[in-house]
Design a protein around this motif. Sequence first.
Motif, PDB file in Angstrom:
ATOM      1  N   GLY A   1      12.909 -33.381 -22.987  1.00  0.00           N
ATOM      2  CA  GLY A   1      13.428 -33.207 -24.359  1.00  0.00           C
ATOM      3  C   GLY A   1      14.921 -33.463 -24.524  1.00  0.00           C
ATOM      4  O   GLY A   1      15.623 -32.937 -23.677  1.00  0.00           O
TER       5      GLY A   1
ATOM      6  N   ASP B   1      11.110 -29.109 -21.543  1.00  0.00           N
ATOM      7  CA  ASP B   1      12.015 -28.661 -22.924  1.00  0.00           C
ATOM      8  C   ASP B   1      12.773 -27.488 -22.900  1.00  0.00           C
ATOM      9  O   ASP B   1      12.432 -26.649 -21.675  1.00  0.00           O
TER      10      ASP B   1
ATOM     11  N   GLU C   1      16.903 -30.053 -24.011  1.00  0.00           N
ATOM     12  CA  GLU C   1      16.866 -29.802 -22.493  1.00  0.00           C
ATOM     13  C   GLU C   1      17.810 -30.874 -21.699  1.00  0.00           C
ATOM     14  O   GLU C   1      18.786 -30.289 -20.742  1.00  0.00           O
TER      15      GLU C   1
ATOM     16  N   SER D   1      10.693 -33.388 -28.575  1.00  0.00           N
ATOM     17  CA  SER D   1      10.221 -32.848 -27.813  1.00  0.00           C
ATOM     18  C   SER D   1       9.486 -33.380 -26.688  1.00  0.00           C
ATOM     19  O   SER D   1       8.595 -34.210 -26.973  1.00  0.00           O
TER      20      SER D   1
END
Length: 352
Positions: free
Chosen positions: A92, A33, A95, A125
């Motif tokens: 995530g 993440d 990201e 997440s």
Amino acid sequence: MKILLFIMCLVMTGCVSTEVIDEVPVVFIAGYDKGTDDQIKGTISLQRFKPNQEVETRTFQAEARTAKGLRNHLSGVPKPITIGKMAVILFGEEEAEHGVLRVLDSFLRDPASGRLTYVGVVEGSAGDLIKEEFQYLQGIGPFLQILIRQSIEYGNMPQNNLHLFDYKYYGKGMDPYMPLLKKTKNEIEITGLALFKGEKMVGKLDLEEMFMFALINKKHKSGLFEISLSDQNYVSLHQVKSDVTYKIRNGNTSPKVQIELDIKANIAQYTGDKLDERIKNKIAKEFEEKIEKDSQKLMKKFQDLKIDPLALGDRARSQTRQFDFSNWKNHYPDLNISVKADVAILESGIID
């Protein structure tokens, strides 16, 4: 001579470190993440197999600037660990939108990393999904590996793994994609496809769009698909097989793409009173119209995002002499694309 060979074997054996497999923690899943100050927040799930066949699972989390650096920051992780059995790498959503290469590059450079590892994007997440206490006897990593594999083999998920993502990322005239997953209250489910432009996620396909994508992407045999008919009845199709042909003309001047689909499907369930040949022909006709209409909308979505997950550019290259990629890139957003579907209903099943 026999004595010499025996001594050599003893010496060579003494140079090899041994590990008891039950004592070596194995990483089956890792999630990444977006962390603080542009760092990466990594979450791993370690599994240790006990002699009584029980599986002990523990999760660890840390932040660092690089994926390799994360390994040093996971101070609570027992050593040594092995990533050779890594089943799934998750990102995530935030990201993934930032870019996944700073993580994947470390796996691609590591000879211990398996190239057939699945990759995916989590709505929300990745770390929260991995840390969730789902009641999976085999652990969350192997469970997600099976979930994605079965969605590819028996569902509508196109083939994808670390190696294929790498190939599509670096290949010309194509863009990569990943499965899209979501954590619900008591379960994890696949919700569609995450679309990438280079290394960054730029869009999504829902389950129905993913089905259409699977049909027109390449030869495919899909799972169940439900259609709402014009007479207010519904039909469930299964074992939907598609053979697809791409014909690309004038690749360097004014490109035109024609996609021809030969679809064969079986009826699993029909909610009407009677299923005769006339109704079967009606179902085939309406399915053809739906495929053509929805495929065109899908193409427009790709063109608006300026991505090419269907690898039209690569297909055009294979059908055009002295193909000019830069010229194709300029034409792509307004590319003339037509879809023609021919559907045959082979068998009918349950009638409601």
